[in-house]
Write an enzyme that holds these catalytic residues in place. Structure first.
Site, short mmCIF file in Angstrom:
data_model
loop_
_atom_site.label_atom_id
_atom_site.label_comp_id
_atom_site.label_asym_id
_atom_site.label_seq_id
_atom_site.Cartn_x
_atom_site.Cartn_y
_atom_site.Cartn_z
N ASN A 175 0.85 -1.20 0.00
CA ASN A 175 0.00 0.00 0.00
C ASN A 175 0.88 1.24 0.00
OD1 ASN A 175 -2.31 1.59 0.13
ND2 ASN A 175 -2.42 1.50 2.36
N HIS A 228 0.87 5.37 1.06
CA HIS A 228 0.14 6.25 1.98
C HIS A 228 0.79 7.64 1.96
CE1 HIS A 228 -2.36 7.23 5.41
NE2 HIS A 228 -1.30 7.79 5.94
N SER A 260 4.77 6.92 2.36
CA SER A 260 5.28 5.64 2.84
C SER A 260 4.73 4.53 1.96
CB SER A 260 4.83 5.37 4.28
OG SER A 260 5.19 6.43 5.13
N GLY A 284 -4.04 -4.10 10.53
CA GLY A 284 -4.33 -2.79 11.11
C GLY A 284 -4.53 -1.73 10.04
N ASP A 304 -2.94 1.10 8.16
CA ASP A 304 -1.65 1.69 7.78
C ASP A 304 -0.55 1.34 8.80
OD1 ASP A 304 -2.87 2.90 5.56
OD2 ASP A 304 -3.54 4.57 6.79
C1 GAR Z 1 -2.21 8.74 -3.08
O1 GAR Z 1 -1.71 9.89 -2.47
C2 GAR Z 1 -2.30 7.61 -2.07
O2 GAR Z 1 -1.28 7.60 -1.13
C3 GAR Z 1 -3.61 7.96 -1.41
O3 GAR Z 1 -4.45 8.26 -2.49
C4 GAR Z 1 -3.67 8.90 -3.50
C5 GAR Z 1 -4.00 8.24 -4.82
O4 GAR Z 1 -3.62 9.03 -5.90
N1 GAR Z 1 -4.05 6.85 -0.63
C6 GAR Z 1 -4.59 6.98 0.58
O5 GAR Z 1 -4.80 8.06 1.08
C7 GAR Z 1 -4.94 5.68 1.26
N2 GAR Z 1 -5.10 5.89 2.66
P1 GAR Z 1 -3.91 8.56 -7.40
O6 GAR Z 1 -5.36 8.10 -7.48
O7 GAR Z 1 -3.66 9.78 -8.23
O8 GAR Z 1 -2.95 7.47 -7.72
#
Ligand code: GAR
Length: 203
Positions: free
Chosen positions: A102, A104, A131, A138, A140
């Site tokens: 994942n 984050h 990250s 859990g 993240d």
């Molecule tokens: C990214 O910043 C990713 O880390 C976040 O969504 C965005 C996706 O961007 N994910 C989260 O917040 C998960 N908790 P994208 O759709 O342009 O690839």
């Protein structure tokens, strides 16, 4: 790959995979909602897609089971969540144990959860980042594979900061996944290692 949004990280991985030397191929893209940019990008590139909405399942475990079997049908070596905004359940974790990645938009363990960019801004941190982690049960909380820092500017709002984090994130995800598939990885307690120092390779 699993997405919920615009899919710019997916696009970065699709671009990287165009080079055979990168070492990976995207076998399918799944989403938890209709109309995502991520699925549109995959369809345009001829990558198989599927959508599995939580609200179409009577119970969360039933959704998790469907998502698991839909992903498993493509026999992925890695499942990459790139902006996938749902928590997966026990079935999914069991099926892809230790192989779910994942990304984050914060320097974990600070600011886990759905509003990490807003939370970091509100807290007033001067440095945040992104990250790439392995997913566990859990929120993240899994072992950290890689991180990159991004400065917070006085002029930032949530949108500008998130956009700057995503620039770093795209490079970090492409680099980390590439190293994992080419060089293997291992996890000892909470410490994830990629490459030569990883000991027994997972790949
Ligand atoms: C990214 O910043 C990713 O880390 C976040 O969504 C965005 C996706 O961007 N994910 C989260 O917040 C998960 N908790 P994208 O759709 O342009 O690839």
């Amino acid at each position: 790959m699993l997405v919920s949004g615009t899919g710019s990280i997916l696009q970065a991985l699709m671009d990287a995979c165009a080079d055979p030397g990168y070492g990976a191929r995207i076998v399918a893209v799944g989403a938890d909602r209709t109309g995502t940019g991520g699925v549109a990008r995959a369809e345009a590139a001829g990558i198989p897609t599927f959508v599995r909405r939580l609200k179409d399942s009577p119970e969360r475990f039933a959704w998790d089971r469907m998502l698991t079997s839909e992903c498993a049908a493509f026999e992925p070596d890695l499942v990459i969540m790139a902006g996938f905004l749902k928590l997966v359940g026990a079935d999914f974790l069991r099926q892809f144990d230790g192989r779910i990645v994942n990304t984050h938009p914060a320097l974990l363990p600070s600011f886990p959860g759905l509003h990490s960019v807003r939370d970091a801004l509100r807290h007033g941190v001067k440095v945040t980042g992104c990250s790439v982690i392995l997913v566990d049960a859990g929120v993240d909380s899994g072992p950290i594979l890689a991180q990159e820092s991004v400065p917070v500017l006085d002029t930032d709002d949530e949108a500008t900061l998130h956009e700057r984090i995503k620039v770093a994130e795209r490079t970090l995800v492409v680099d980390t996944v590439g190293r994992m598939v080419r060089d293997g990885w291992s996890v000892q307690e909470r410490r994830a290692r990629i490459g030569a120092s990883a000991g027994r390779a997972r790949w």
